[in-house]
Structures are given as structure tokens and as C-alpha cells.
Design a protein around this motif. Structure first.
Motif, mmCIF file in Angstrom:
data_model
loop_
_atom_site.group_PDB
_atom_site.id
_atom_site.type_symbol
_atom_site.label_atom_id
_atom_site.label_comp_id
_atom_site.label_asym_id
_atom_site.label_seq_id
_atom_site.Cartn_x
_atom_site.Cartn_y
_atom_site.Cartn_z
ATOM 1 N N ILE A 184 6.537 62.774 32.817
ATOM 2 C CA ILE A 184 5.585 62.611 31.628
ATOM 3 C C ILE A 184 6.226 61.484 30.723
ATOM 4 O O ILE A 184 5.329 60.906 29.876
ATOM 5 C CB ILE A 184 5.184 63.947 31.073
ATOM 6 N N PHE A 185 7.534 61.439 30.678
ATOM 7 C CA PHE A 185 8.082 60.606 29.714
ATOM 8 C C PHE A 185 7.681 59.111 30.061
ATOM 9 O O PHE A 185 7.992 58.223 29.264
ATOM 10 C CB PHE A 185 9.625 60.761 29.885
ATOM 11 N N ILE A 186 7.274 58.766 31.253
ATOM 12 C CA ILE A 186 6.788 57.396 31.587
ATOM 13 C C ILE A 186 5.540 57.019 30.704
ATOM 14 O O ILE A 186 5.345 55.704 30.578
ATOM 15 C CB ILE A 186 6.528 57.213 33.043
ATOM 16 N N LEU A 187 4.774 57.869 29.847
ATOM 17 C CA LEU A 187 3.772 57.611 29.221
ATOM 18 C C LEU A 187 4.319 56.772 28.071
ATOM 19 O O LEU A 187 3.448 56.095 27.269
ATOM 20 C CB LEU A 187 3.141 58.890 28.690
ATOM 21 N N ILE A 188 5.657 56.570 27.638
ATOM 22 C CA ILE A 188 6.241 56.120 26.753
ATOM 23 C C ILE A 188 5.873 54.578 26.774
ATOM 24 O O ILE A 188 5.882 53.825 25.812
ATOM 25 C CB ILE A 188 7.801 56.209 26.426
ATOM 26 N N CYS A 189 5.498 54.038 27.869
ATOM 27 C CA CYS A 189 4.981 52.682 28.080
ATOM 28 C C CYS A 189 3.933 52.353 27.423
ATOM 29 O O CYS A 189 3.552 51.243 26.939
ATOM 30 C CB CYS A 189 4.613 52.393 29.787
ATOM 31 N N PHE A 190 3.025 53.382 27.211
ATOM 32 C CA PHE A 190 1.871 53.141 26.144
ATOM 33 C C PHE A 190 2.278 53.014 24.786
ATOM 34 O O PHE A 190 1.674 51.916 23.876
ATOM 35 C CB PHE A 190 0.752 54.318 26.379
ATOM 36 N N SER A 191 3.219 53.651 24.313
ATOM 37 C CA SER A 191 3.600 53.448 23.057
ATOM 38 C C SER A 191 4.468 52.254 22.885
ATOM 39 O O SER A 191 4.351 51.279 21.862
ATOM 40 C CB SER A 191 4.657 54.437 22.610
ATOM 41 N N TYR A 192 5.060 51.662 23.884
ATOM 42 C CA TYR A 192 5.511 50.221 23.770
ATOM 43 C C TYR A 192 4.542 49.308 23.648
ATOM 44 O O TYR A 192 4.875 48.418 22.746
ATOM 45 C CB TYR A 192 6.424 49.970 25.113
ATOM 46 N N ALA A 193 3.304 49.485 24.323
ATOM 47 C CA ALA A 193 2.450 48.341 24.168
ATOM 48 C C ALA A 193 1.813 48.426 22.869
ATOM 49 O O ALA A 193 1.552 47.425 22.092
ATOM 50 C CB ALA A 193 1.300 48.635 25.107
ATOM 51 N N PHE A 194 1.638 49.594 22.303
ATOM 52 C CA PHE A 194 1.169 49.540 20.761
ATOM 53 C C PHE A 194 2.098 49.182 19.782
ATOM 54 O O PHE A 194 1.741 48.299 18.742
ATOM 55 C CB PHE A 194 0.682 50.929 20.440
ATOM 56 N N MET A 195 3.541 49.371 20.247
ATOM 57 C CA MET A 195 4.580 49.062 19.168
ATOM 58 C C MET A 195 4.465 47.415 19.050
ATOM 59 O O MET A 195 4.829 46.734 18.045
ATOM 60 C CB MET A 195 5.723 49.342 19.551
ATOM 61 N N VAL A 196 4.410 46.644 20.198
ATOM 62 C CA VAL A 196 4.435 45.308 20.473
ATOM 63 C C VAL A 196 3.018 44.494 19.777
ATOM 64 O O VAL A 196 3.585 43.760 18.700
ATOM 65 C CB VAL A 196 4.436 44.791 21.871
ATOM 66 N N ALA A 197 1.989 45.232 19.750
ATOM 67 C CA ALA A 197 0.938 45.040 19.052
ATOM 68 C C ALA A 197 0.850 44.924 17.496
ATOM 69 O O ALA A 197 0.910 43.833 16.657
ATOM 70 C CB ALA A 197 -0.428 45.650 19.509
ATOM 71 N N LEU A 198 1.537 45.997 17.056
ATOM 72 C CA LEU A 198 1.733 46.266 15.743
ATOM 73 C C LEU A 198 2.765 45.314 14.906
ATOM 74 O O LEU A 198 2.669 44.677 13.951
ATOM 75 C CB LEU A 198 2.076 47.720 15.402
ATOM 76 N N SER A 199 3.814 45.301 15.955
ATOM 77 C CA SER A 199 5.307 44.380 15.593
ATOM 78 C C SER A 199 4.729 42.945 15.127
ATOM 79 O O SER A 199 5.114 42.273 14.345
ATOM 80 C CB SER A 199 6.332 44.665 16.395
ATOM 81 N N SER A 200 4.081 42.432 16.318
ATOM 82 C CA SER A 200 3.647 41.081 16.456
ATOM 83 C C SER A 200 2.429 40.621 15.526
ATOM 84 O O SER A 200 2.518 39.632 14.874
ATOM 85 C CB SER A 200 3.080 40.695 17.877
ATOM 86 N N GLU A 201 1.729 41.405 14.989
ATOM 87 C CA GLU A 201 0.670 41.423 14.034
ATOM 88 C C GLU A 201 0.844 41.602 12.698
ATOM 89 O O GLU A 201 0.407 40.838 11.775
ATOM 90 C CB GLU A 201 -0.824 42.067 14.701
#
Length: 630
Positions: A82-99
């Protein structure tokens, strides 16, 4: 399954030493290549001349420490994929950080992220943020050096303090000599080593187990493919919500505001390269996480019937991956050394990032505001700070060796600091009404609340129904090789019974059992909420803010895309109008001929009508009367 008794060989040491030598060589190269560049900006932010690709790989290397290489597979082995779901948080993190965060820091051209806190609040909050960052980073870096060295020492026989000191010295050397540019390019090399080490384990496991289908089948039967758990209970250690929502805030506190990462963004030659680095980094994060999770499934498939930890072949679960490497790769000289080099590459990349960031923050936030130093003196001070913090991190590794069971607590506490700091920066960037009183109150409140929960969780660990570890078996072990394995299992059962019967306060099974992934979210939300309330009650922001300190719609990519599309549509409409006008003028002669012909036809009809009137007797009297008038 055979129980490994292999140790490190000559070729393994050769591979490991070559990794250290190449890393040090890159630092020496950039030290000589940049002899003419004496400014602190050249040393700390690479003269703001880096392109997207090396910065992206450096961002990944900073994240992928030895704790990731050794710890993520064990997490999957014990708790499932289930830890592989951390990939979703990476995507949200990149969006928040870049914007939200990247446009502000890049536009202001800060050398330290904590410069922004003085621009937005005051010097006190800047100094407080700097101190928290230094404490967090020194503690974390010392543990990053010591923990993998301990795990590898007890399995491979590598000398513990030899590994700790050599790692710290090499890292300090290329940080001090080459600055950020050496750190970035060394990270690029180390990412390759880390991926090679993980892939070596995966490929050999696939060959031994008979392919990926066998590994997936074993993992499914053992309950490790537990991807979709939508339980909203925040006390559950890992669910879809804790990993995606809590993980987003956790990683945004690292990639959005942590200076070790922001320092890389602002070293890029343009804002476009900085954003591209973040998005390329997202892909490499997904690749690394996928490889680590797959290593965990391979680990379970190999040891599904005989857990080495319960069979007392290793003294801690963090040693499972090195144990697997020696078990399946010892027949291939140099490959165990490649994996150990991968683990220590993770250590080097994290430590170098931390040392360089600590030097930048100290020079920019502590020395420059209070001392009158020339650029050349600041450059030498940066190198001296790199040397100082490298030695301090090695010393912190020595202190970590005496902490024992407090290691995990120290990791959790260092992670908790990021949440309130994220709240402090978010309050400043998103809410123009926030003032320094609100910022200080929010930071202190968020930090106090997060530490309270974290320390309580260490004193009263969450119960098993919230942690939900999966079953580990020993029925396939050769107990003659481990005569006390049965006693070990029995002792673990006794420990669990004692843990269950131990009197626990009400908060232990509720407040203190909160998933560790929500610690950062708790600190962030508390800092923002308290900061807003205090700011409003104290009169808000009474001084007009400098332009560019808060987020505007022009900073958002979606708004820029809208403006771009609008401009494109306007241009296309203009081209269409021009084409229409051109076609009209081209067809005008033909339209004129047609109109003229119709007019002549109408005139003919009128003449015929008049002629018929003349021949009509009804008009004859009028005509005769007209002739009689004269």
C-alpha cells in the motif's frame, strides 16, 4: 531458502571504494574548474546557471537516502505494498511546490528561504526558522550516516566507524571543495549507482523465484498486495487517505520550503528550468519508489516461509535487505558491493545536500546580516561552514550510536518540525492579512501540538490494530541453524501480551495513536489557523507589503495557460477576419457583375411595363388631355 553466511569479498570492497573515489573526484574537479569564481553565490547556488535535468536528478538523490533504500522494502515486507500510493502524494506535492512556493522564491532571488521570512514578517521569525532548520537537519543527517552503517555492519561485516568516518569525510570534502555544482553532479552519479543496486536485487530475485508472476502470486497469497484501503480512521497507520493526504503535506514540507531542496530550484538558469526540474524529478521519484516496493515484494517472496528476523539471523528488520543481498548475490563478486555502494550513495547524497544547505543558511541568515564581509570572505566562510557542519554530522552519528531505541523517535521529531514551518510559509504566501504576531503564534502552536503528539506516540506506541503488521512465518526455517528461534518467537508473544495488558491512558489509544503521516498536516493546519486568528485579532497587516511577497494569479501556470490560449484564439480570429476581408475583395468584381446584370434586367422590365401602359386605353384620355393644355 538457504541462510546466508557470506561476507564482503575483495571485489565488493573495490566497488565500494570506487564509488567513494568517484564522488570525491567530482568535487576535486569542480574545485579546480571554478577557481576563478570566488563569490558566495557561485559556491552556494552554482551561479544560478544549472539546467533542469541534473537538478531533477539531484532532487531525487536528496530524497532517496539510504533509509529509503533499506527501509522501504522492509516497510512493504512487513506492512504490504500500500506504500506505493505515496506516488499520488508526490504528484500533489510537485503541483503545490511548483505553483505556490517556487515562483515566490525564484522571483525574489533569495539565497536562503528564510530570507523571505524577514521580508514578510521580521528578523525574529527569520532567526527562529533558521535555528529550527539547523537543528532538524543536523539531527537528521547524523542519523542518516549512522543508521545504514549500523545495519550494513552487522550483516556484511563492514567496519562500523570506518564506514561512518569515510562517508562523512568524502562528503565533506566534495561539499567544501566544489560547492553546490559538485553536489548536484555527484548526486547524478549516485542516482545511477542506487538504481543499479536496486535493479541487481530485482533481476536476481526474478531469476531465482521464476519470474514476476510468482512474486506477485506469493505476495497476493501473503496479503502484501493491499493497495486499496479507504478506511477514513486517522488512527490507522497506512490507508489511502493517510498516505495521499498526509503524505502530500509531509513531502511538501521538504520539497516546497526546505532549503536543501529550494536551493536547487534557485540554482536553475530560469523559472522554466526550475519547474521542469520538479516535474522530471516526479518521474524519477515514481521509478525509485516502484523499484523499492518491488524489492520489498521480492524480499517477501524469498523469505515467505522463514523470516530471518524471527529466526534470529538478523538483529533488526532494517538488516533484511543487506541480508537478502548477501543471500542471493554473493556468488557474483562485486554485486553485493554494488548494493552497499547504492546504500551509501543514498547517504552521501542526503548528507551533501544537508551540509551545503546548512552552510548556505548559516552564511546568509547568521553571518551576512551581522558582519561586514566581502564576497571573497563570504565564499571562504561558506567553505568553512561546510567543513564545520560535515564534522558536526559525523559527531552527531556518534551521539546517535548511544541513543538506542530513541533513534526512531529522533527521526519522527525531525520530521515533525517541517509541518509548522510549512504552515508559517503558507500563511505568509497565501494570506496577505497575516502579520508577524500571527506568524509567530502559529509557528509556536503548530510546533508544540505536533511535538506533543509525536512524543506521546513514542511513549505509548499505537496498538497493533492500528499498525496492522502482516503475518511473518518461520515454519520453513531449519531450526537446527537457529536453535533458539522458537524461544525468540515465544518471547515476542510474551512481549505483545505485556504490551496489551499495560495500562494505557485514554489519550494513548486516541490522540497518541494518530498516524505518523498526519503529524505534518496537524502542524501545518494548526499554524495557519492560529496565525490567521491572531493576525485578524491584532489588526491584520498594517504595513503595505512589497510587491511579489504573496501569490498572485499571474504566478499560476493555469492562468498563464489561459492567457496563452486566449492570445492564440485572438490571433486565429484576427487571421480569420483578415482572410474573410481578403476573400471579399477578391470576389467583389464578380459580385458587381452579378448586381449590374440584375439591375439591367429590372430596367428592361420597367420599360416593358411603361410600354404596355402606353398601349392601354385607360391612359389615352390622360395623354390626350395633356396635349390639349396648350
Amino acid at each position: 531458502m538457504r541462510m546466508s553466511s557470506a561476507v564482503f569479498g575483495v571485489w565488493d570492497y573495490v566497488v565500494f571504494i570506487m564509488m567513494l573515489a568517484v564522488s570525491a573526484g567530482i568535487g576535486v574537479y569542480y574545485a579546480f574548474a571554478a577557481r576563478s569564481q570566488n563569490s558566495s553565490a557561485d559556491f552556494l547556488v552554482a551561479g544560478r546557471s544549472m539546467s533542469a535535468m541534473p537538478v531533477a536528478l539531484s532532487l531525487t538523490a536528496s530524497f532517496m537516502s539510504a533509509i529509503t533504500v533499506l527501509g522501504t522494502p522492509v516497510e512493504v515486507y512487513k506492512y504490504g505494498a500500500i506504500f506505493i500510493l505515496i506516488c499520488f502524494s508526490y504528484a500533489f506535492m510537485v503541483a503545490l511546490s511548483s505553483e505556490i512556493f517556487l515562483p515566490i522564491f525564484y522571483r525574489l532571488g533569495v539565497t536562503s528561504t528564510y530570507e523571505y521570512l524577514e521580508m514578510r514578517y521580521n528578523k525574529l521569525i527569520r532567526l527562529l526558522g533558521t535555528i529550527l532548520f539547523i537543528l532538524q537537519t543536523v539531527l537528521y543527517t547524523g542519523l542518516v550516516i549512522y543508521a545504514p552503517a549500523l545495519a550494513l555492519n552487522q550483516v556484511t561485516g563492514i567496519d562500523l566507524w570506518g564506514a561512518v568516518i569515510s562517508t562523512g569525510v568524502v562528503c565533506t570534502l566534495y561539499c567544501t571543495l566544489g560547492g553546490l555544482k559538485a553536489v548536484v553532479w555527484t548526486d547524478v552519479f549516485q542516482v545511477g549507482i542506487m538504481l543499479a543496486g536496486l535493479l541487481a536485487v530485482i533481476v536476481q530475485s526474478l531469476l531465482l523465484q521464476g519470474g514476476i508472476s510468482r512474486i506477485i502470486s506469493d505476495s497476493t497469497y501473503g496479503g502484501r498486495i493491499n493497495l486499496w484501503d479507504f478506511d477514513p480512521n486517522p488512527l490507522r497507520r497506512h490507508t489511502f487517505w493517510s498516505i495521499t493526504v498526509g503524505g502530500t503535506f509531509y513531502w511538501t514540507s521538504f520539497y516546497g520550503i526546505n532549503h536543501a531542496q529550494v536551493q536547487r530550484y534557485i540554482s536553475c538558469k530560469s523559472l522554466f528550468h526550475a519547474k521542469m526540474a520538479l516535474f522530471i524529478n516526479l518521474v524519477t521519484l515514481w521509478v525509485v519508489t516502484l523499484c523499492s516496493v518491488l524489492c520489498g515484494l521480492c524480499l517477501y517472496s524469498v523469505y515467505k516461509n522463514c523470516d530471518p528476523w524471527m529466526a534470529k539471523k538478523v538483529s533488526a528488520q532494517d538488516q533484511l535487505m543487506p541480508y537478502l543481498v548477501l543471500d542471493i548475490l554473493s556468488e557474483y563478486p562485486g554485486l553485493p558491493g554494488l548494493f552497499v555502494a547504492a546504500a551509501f550513495s543514498g547517504t552521501l547524497s542526503t548528507v551533501s545536500s544537508s551540509v551545503n544547505a546548512l552552510a548556505a543558511v548559516t552564511v546568509t541568515d547568521v553571518l551576512r546580516p551581522y558582519l561586514s564581509l566581502s564576497e571573497k570572505q563570504l565564499s571562504w566562510a561558506s567553505k568553512a561552514m561546510s567543513l564545520f557542519y560535515g564534522a558536526m554530522c559525523i559527531g552527531m552519528a556518534g551521539i546517535a550510536s548511544m541513543m538506542g531505541g530513541m533513534l526512531q523517535a529522533a527521526f519522527s521529531i525531525s520530521g515533525v518540525i517541517g509541518g509548522p514551518l510549512l504552515g508559517l510559509f503558507s500563511l505568509a504566501i497565501l494570506f496577505p492579512c497575516a502579520n508577524s504576531k500571527g506568524g509567530l503564534a502559529g509557528l509556536v502552536s503548530g510546533l508544540g501540538l505536533s511535538l506533543w503528539v509525536c512524543i506521546g506516540a513514542q511513549i505509548y506506541p499505537p496498538p497493533a490494530e492500528n499498525r496492522r503488521p502482516l503475518t511473518l512465518n518461520t515454519h520453513g526455517c531449519n531450526l537446527s541453524m537457529a536453535p533458539d528461534a522458537t524461544n525468540w518467537t515465544a518471547n515476542m508473544d510474551i512481549f505483545r501480551i505485556k504490551e496489551e495488558t499495560l495500562e494505557r491512558p485514554f489519550l494513548a489509544d486516541n490522540w497518541y495513536s494518530l498516524s505518523y503521516l498526519y503529524f505534518g498536516l496537524l502542524g501545518t493546519v494548526t499554524a495557519i489557523a492560529v496565525g490567521l486568528i491572531v493576525s485578524i485579532l491584532s489588526g491584520g497587516q498594517r504595513v503595505k507589503l512589497q510587491p511579489g511577497l504573496t501569490l498572485s494569479k499571474e504566478d499560476l501556470t493555469c492562468y498563464k495557460a489561459y492567457k496563452f490560449l486566449k492570445a492564440k484564439v485572438s490571433i486565429h480570429l484576427l487571421h480569420i477576419n483578415k482572410l474573410t476581408i481578403t476573400l471579399f475583395f477578391l470576389l467583389l468584381p464578380f459580385l458587381h457583375f452579378k448586381v449590374s446584370g440584375n439591375a439591367r434586367m429590372d430596367l428592361t422590365r420597367e420599360l416593358q411595363k411603361k410600354s404596355s401602359r402606353k398601349n392601354n386605353f385607360a391612359y389615352c384620355e390622360v395623354e390626350l388631355h395633356t396635349h390639349e393644355l396648350p
